[in-house]
Design an enzyme around this catalytic site. Structure first.
Site, PDB file in Angstrom:
ATOM      1  N   ASP A  64      10.780  -0.111   7.331  1.00 40.22           N
ATOM      2  CA  ASP A  64      10.655   0.921   6.304  1.00 40.22           C
ATOM      3  C   ASP A  64       9.817   2.125   6.723  1.00 40.22           C
ATOM      4  O   ASP A  64       9.921   3.187   6.136  1.00 40.22           O
ATOM      5  CB  ASP A  64      10.069   0.317   5.017  1.00 40.22           C
ATOM      6  CG  ASP A  64       8.735  -0.379   5.259  1.00 40.22           C
ATOM      7  OD1 ASP A  64       8.270  -0.390   6.413  1.00 40.22           O
ATOM      8  OD2 ASP A  64       8.151  -0.929   4.311  1.00 40.22           O
ATOM      9  N   HIS A  65       8.981   1.972   7.728  1.00 38.37           N
ATOM     10  CA  HIS A  65       8.088   3.074   8.106  1.00 38.37           C
ATOM     11  C   HIS A  65       8.720   4.010   9.140  1.00 38.37           C
ATOM     12  O   HIS A  65       8.820   5.197   8.934  1.00 38.37           O
ATOM     13  CB  HIS A  65       6.784   2.515   8.695  1.00 38.37           C
ATOM     14  CG  HIS A  65       5.786   2.055   7.691  1.00 38.37           C
ATOM     15  ND1 HIS A  65       6.012   1.019   6.823  1.00 38.37           N
ATOM     16  CD2 HIS A  65       4.532   2.487   7.417  1.00 38.37           C
ATOM     17  CE1 HIS A  65       4.942   0.839   6.061  1.00 38.37           C
ATOM     18  NE2 HIS A  65       4.028   1.729   6.406  1.00 38.37           N
ATOM     19  N   ASP A 119      -0.010  -4.664   6.089  1.00 39.10           N
ATOM     20  CA  ASP A 119       0.001  -3.351   5.460  1.00 39.10           C
ATOM     21  C   ASP A 119      -0.994  -3.391   4.309  1.00 39.10           C
ATOM     22  O   ASP A 119      -1.001  -4.345   3.520  1.00 39.10           O
ATOM     23  CB  ASP A 119       1.398  -3.004   4.931  1.00 39.10           C
ATOM     24  CG  ASP A 119       1.454  -1.546   4.541  1.00 39.10           C
ATOM     25  OD1 ASP A 119       1.996  -0.747   5.312  1.00 39.10           O
ATOM     26  OD2 ASP A 119       0.926  -1.203   3.455  1.00 39.10           O
ATOM     27  N   ARG A 379      -2.308   8.158  -0.787  1.00 38.09           N
ATOM     28  CA  ARG A 379      -3.350   8.634   0.149  1.00 38.09           C
ATOM     29  C   ARG A 379      -3.174  10.119   0.414  1.00 38.09           C
ATOM     30  O   ARG A 379      -2.056  10.561   0.658  1.00 38.09           O
ATOM     31  CB  ARG A 379      -3.258   7.881   1.482  1.00 38.09           C
ATOM     32  CG  ARG A 379      -3.719   6.470   1.322  1.00 38.09           C
ATOM     33  CD  ARG A 379      -3.838   5.717   2.633  1.00 38.09           C
ATOM     34  NE  ARG A 379      -4.378   4.417   2.290  1.00 38.09           N
ATOM     35  CZ  ARG A 379      -4.046   3.283   2.866  1.00 38.09           C
ATOM     36  NH1 ARG A 379      -3.204   3.283   3.879  1.00 38.09           N
ATOM     37  NH2 ARG A 379      -4.581   2.157   2.473  1.00 38.09           N
ATOM     38  N   SER A 535      -5.745   2.260   5.995  1.00 38.35           N
ATOM     39  CA  SER A 535      -4.681   1.386   6.491  1.00 38.35           C
ATOM     40  C   SER A 535      -5.191   0.077   7.096  1.00 38.35           C
ATOM     41  O   SER A 535      -6.357  -0.053   7.463  1.00 38.35           O
ATOM     42  CB  SER A 535      -3.916   2.178   7.537  1.00 38.35           C
ATOM     43  OG  SER A 535      -3.347   1.352   8.486  1.00 38.35           O
ATOM     44  N   ARG A 537      -3.795  -0.914   9.896  1.00 45.00           N
ATOM     45  CA  ARG A 537      -3.285  -0.831  11.279  1.00 45.00           C
ATOM     46  C   ARG A 537      -4.302  -1.339  12.287  1.00 45.00           C
ATOM     47  O   ARG A 537      -5.402  -0.802  12.403  1.00 45.00           O
ATOM     48  CB  ARG A 537      -2.823   0.597  11.606  1.00 45.00           C
ATOM     49  CG  ARG A 537      -3.897   1.660  11.556  1.00 45.00           C
ATOM     50  CD  ARG A 537      -3.300   3.061  11.662  1.00 45.00           C
ATOM     51  NE  ARG A 537      -2.598   3.430  10.446  1.00 45.00           N
ATOM     52  CZ  ARG A 537      -2.519   4.659   9.946  1.00 45.00           C
ATOM     53  NH1 ARG A 537      -3.080   5.669  10.570  1.00 45.00           N
ATOM     54  NH2 ARG A 537      -1.860   4.909   8.830  1.00 45.00           N
TER      55      ARG A 537
HETATM   56  C1  MIC Z   1      -0.331   3.470   5.464  1.00 38.48           C
HETATM   57  O1  MIC Z   1       0.007   3.675   4.311  1.00 38.48           O
HETATM   58  O2  MIC Z   1      -1.306   4.035   6.004  1.00 38.48           O
HETATM   59  C2  MIC Z   1       0.470   2.475   6.287  1.00 38.48           C
HETATM   60  C3  MIC Z   1       1.200   3.236   7.312  1.00 38.48           C
HETATM   61  O3  MIC Z   1       1.393   1.831   5.471  1.00 38.48           O
HETATM   62  C4  MIC Z   1      -0.527   1.491   6.886  1.00 38.48           C
HETATM   63  C5  MIC Z   1       0.039   0.589   7.885  1.00 38.48           C
HETATM   64  C6  MIC Z   1       0.240   1.227   9.211  1.00 38.48           C
HETATM   65  O4  MIC Z   1      -0.618   1.968   9.688  1.00 38.48           O
HETATM   66  O5  MIC Z   1       1.263   0.946   9.811  1.00 38.48           O
HETATM   67  C7  MIC Z   1      -1.268   0.630   5.861  1.00 38.48           C
HETATM   68  O6  MIC Z   1      -1.476   1.077   4.764  1.00 38.48           O
HETATM   69  O7  MIC Z   1      -1.736  -0.461   6.199  1.00 38.48           O
HETATM   70 FE1  SF4 Z   2       4.697   3.085   3.265  1.00 43.55          FE
HETATM   71 FE2  SF4 Z   2       2.044   2.858   3.486  1.00 43.55          FE
HETATM   72 FE3  SF4 Z   2       3.154   4.941   2.226  1.00 43.55          FE
HETATM   73 FE4  SF4 Z   2       3.270   2.580   1.129  1.00 43.55          FE
HETATM   74  S1  SF4 Z   2       1.420   3.735   1.547  1.00 43.55           S
HETATM   75  S2  SF4 Z   2       4.941   4.020   1.278  1.00 43.55           S
HETATM   76  S3  SF4 Z   2       3.489   1.239   2.879  1.00 43.55           S
HETATM   77  S4  SF4 Z   2       3.326   4.430   4.404  1.00 43.55           S
END
Ligand code: MIC
Ligand code: SF4
Length: 643
Positions: A64-65, A119, A379, A535, A537
């Site tokens: 999905d990313h 995530d 975010r 995140s 990550r």
């Molecule tokens: C995000 O919203 O920052 C992400 C991308 O979903 C991350 C995960 C990632 O860095 O792949 C998260 O929220 O954990």
């Molecule tokens: Fe995707 Fe993270 Fe954004 Fe949710 S917050 S839509 S999991 S990138």
């Protein structure tokens, strides 16, 4: 004394430890999820563990990313994850099927179960009474292998809701209000449990918006009880059999309580560049807007998009506004199409994106220079949109849609009567995009398909006796994982290529950070409060490890990032006296002496500043297990040694 919902979920999954806030506990994990941006690493780690098949009740790998395919890298990673899922016993949600949290809620989540996901927005599952937590990829890999998930027993905060939301005010405004009151670090060490008579008026998609964005509080997770509302949702998803009731006892106790009367709330916005920088839309006034993005795991449900379609019906997006809409799942998009709402969205000029994270993670739709972007996301960290000087505001889908029409920040209450939306008695069910794993017999013949962009990941050796290193970076408060390891369309394709990613580490704070680390050979980072928020990550730990970072010393850490540092084998310490932070400058030579002994005996730790001839007391709030992980040189080594 009675128990609250969070305590009941923990008690029923407790493998080790005592349910006393602050103590280390180990939990049995029923379900796991991964997404593709963290999943490649999680499956590489799972492969390195040598476990032939997942040992959970259910594990799902979502794509999905990284769905923008401007080169072979993302497509190769998808194929790699697909082959791992097939061989190792996971379900695979194909690209196009939707955002992991939305699809998991619709099709797999079950009240009363535990879920960890690579995530940070995994707490979305708390909307149906799950104990759902974000974790680093390696923790998820361990759970897939049947291992426990270790956390610090959280305290439980009750957010007691009374009354009902006024027209045009929505679940997003509830969580923005909670963020206003508690801030981005107010949830650290806590589970936020929602209760009170007001919850009965909130649907599951609304509850999920609230638990989803609870991640921004720094909380371990957020949870709603599982009640008749939950049952109705699961029934409409043709999963009534998955429902169980989960309510707090009448005499349940909480560590603290926040009261919110829903009818007093008004449309709110998180202003640049933090999710807790809250103002009312009224207060912000009619500033010009250049972009509106609706979607993300926070606000892309059928309910949200039906409302947006009703607001945009027979209107055209303002000429100065670029409007894009990303539905949360194939189910949502199909149902919008079938009822005609999709046609209303298309006629309004909305740019319909695929059911994926999209602009939320900077996969396209970066705003114009200095542009004001209103997003229904979770975010708004500086630069996350892909435009360094963009001004991103987080709002409800209603507020976003209102601005799309008027071209300025608009309180949606000015638009007249609020649209009345009825949720379906039955959702459209079609799990055709969920691929089932091979049977254990067939799995032997399945080959794991590695692309050329997949490079070995760094591991650390056993902890040495002494560490001498330079302060390669000193940063302030609230450093996010987007600062440490940025995402976005240009960088995300390299999530399985740590050497390449390392060029971008901390680029926003110090464009030459990687170079400095290379020159120094090894380094220590000094950080402020709430270091590593955002995140899950683990790249924000693995890349610094690759660049030779041995320790990070801060005023305080965000939960998941701190665990990721330990898992990678990097020492996370905090200053016993926060004032010592001011005494260290970038470039100072530092030393941690007899550190092995200090970690194993939990004895006092001192950070020597050789340049200034001073020493500072450090705190190390780690469990016995985490100390052993650090001594072993990270979780992978520790797991291999312990079998
Ligand atoms: C995000 O919203 O920052 C992400 C991308 O979903 C991350 C995960 C990632 O860095 O792949 C998260 O929220 O954990
Ligand atoms: Fe995707 Fe993270 Fe954004 Fe949710 S917050 S839509 S999991 S990138």
């Amino acid at each position: 004394m009675g128990m609250n919902v969070a305590q009941k979920l923990i008690r029923s999954h407790l493998l080790e430890g005592e349910m006393i806030p602050g103590k280390d506990i180990a939990l049995k994990i029923d379900q796991t999820l991964t997404q593709d941006a963290t999943g490649t690493m999680a499956y590489l780690e799972f492969e390195a563990m040598g476990v032939p098949r997942v040992r959970t009740e259910l594990s799902v790998a979502y794509i999905d990313h990284n769905t923008l395919q401007t080169g072979f890298e993302n497509a190769d990673d998808h194929r790699f994850i697909q082959s791992c899922a097939k061989k190792r016993g996971l379900r695979f949600s194909r690209p196009g099927n939707g955002i992991c949290h939305q699809v998991h809620l619709e099709r797999f989540g079950k009240p009363g179960k535990t879920l960890i996901g690579s995530d940070s927005h995994t707490p979305t599952g708390g909307g149906i009474g799950m104990l759902a937590m974000g974790a680093g990829g390696l923790d998820v890999a361990v759970a897939m292998g049947g291992g426990a998930y270790h956390i610090t027993m959280p305290g439980v905060t009750l957010v007691r809701l009374t009354g009902a939301l006024s027209p045009w005010v929505s679940a997003k405004d509830v969580i923005l209000e909670v963020l206003r009151r508690l801030t981005v670090k107010g949830g650290v060490g806590r589970i936020i449990e929602y209760g009170g008579p007001g919850i009965a008026s909130l649907t599951v998609p609304e509850r999920a918006t609230i638990t989803n964005m609870g991640a921004e509080l720094g909380a371990t997770t957020s949870v709603f009880p599982s009640d008749d509302v939950t049952r109705a949702f699961l029934k409409a998803q043709n999963r009534e059999a998955d429902w169980t009731e989960l309510l707090p006892d009448a005499d349940a106790a909480y560590d603290d309580t926040v009261e919110i009367e829903l009818s007093t709330l008004e449309p709110l916005a998180a202003c640049p560049h933090m999710p807790d920088n809250i103002k009312s839309v009224r207060e912000i006034g009619p500033i010009q807007v250049s972009q509106v993005c609706i979607g993300s795991c926070t606000n892309s449900s059928l309910q949200d998009l039906l409302k947006v379609a009703a607001i945009l019906k027979n209107k055209t997006a303002h000429p100065d506004v670029s409007l894009s809409i990303a539905p949360g799942s194939k189910q949502v998009l199909t149902m919008l199409a079938r009822c005609g709402a999709l046609a209303d969205l298309i006629s309004s000029g909305a740019r319909i994106l695929e059911a994926a994270c999209g602009p939320c993670i900077g996969m396209g739709q970066s705003p114009s220079s200095g542009g004001v972007s209103l997003r229904s996301f979770n975010r708004n960290f500086e630069g996350r949109s892909g435009t360094a000087d963009a001004q991103v505001y987080l709002v409800s889908p209603e507020t976003a849609a209102a601005a799309a029409i008027t071209g300025v920040f608009t309180d949606p209450r000015e638009l007249g009567d609020a649209p009345a939306i009825r949720l379906p008695e039955a959702y459209h069910i079609d799990d055709g995009m969920i691929e089932l794993p091979a049977s254990p017999e067939e799995a032997e013949g399945v080959e794991i398909l590695y692309g050329p962009n997949i490079k070995p990941f760094p591991t650390s050796g056993p902890l040495p006796e002494t560490i001498k290193a330079k302060t390669v970076l000193k940063v302030g408060d609230h450093i996010t994982t987007d600062h440490i390891m940025p995402a976005g369309a240009k960088i995300l394709p390299y999530r399985s290529n740590i050497p390449y990613l390392s060029k971008f580490c901390f680029a926003q704070c110090d464009p030459d950070f990687a170079e400095h680390c290379r020159e120094a050979g090894r380094g220590i980072i000094i950080g402020g409060a709430n270091y590593g928020q955002g995140s899950s990550r683990e790249h924000a730990a693995l890349v610094p490890l690759y660049l030779g970072i041995k320790a990070v010393v801060t005023k305080s850490f965000a939960r998941i990032h701190c665990a990721n540092l330990v898992n990678a084998g990097i020492l996370p310490f905090t200053f016993t006296d926060a004032a010592d932070y001011d005494k260290i400058d970038a470039g100072d030579e530092l030393a941690l002496e007899n550190i092995r002994a200090a970690i194993s005996k939990a004895s006092p730790i001192w950070l020597k500043n050789i340049t200034k001839n001073e020493s500072y007391a450090l705190s190390c709030e780690l469990s016995q297990r985490q100390r052993e992980i650090l001594l072993a040189g990270g979780l992978l080594r520790f797991t291999r040694e312990r079998g």
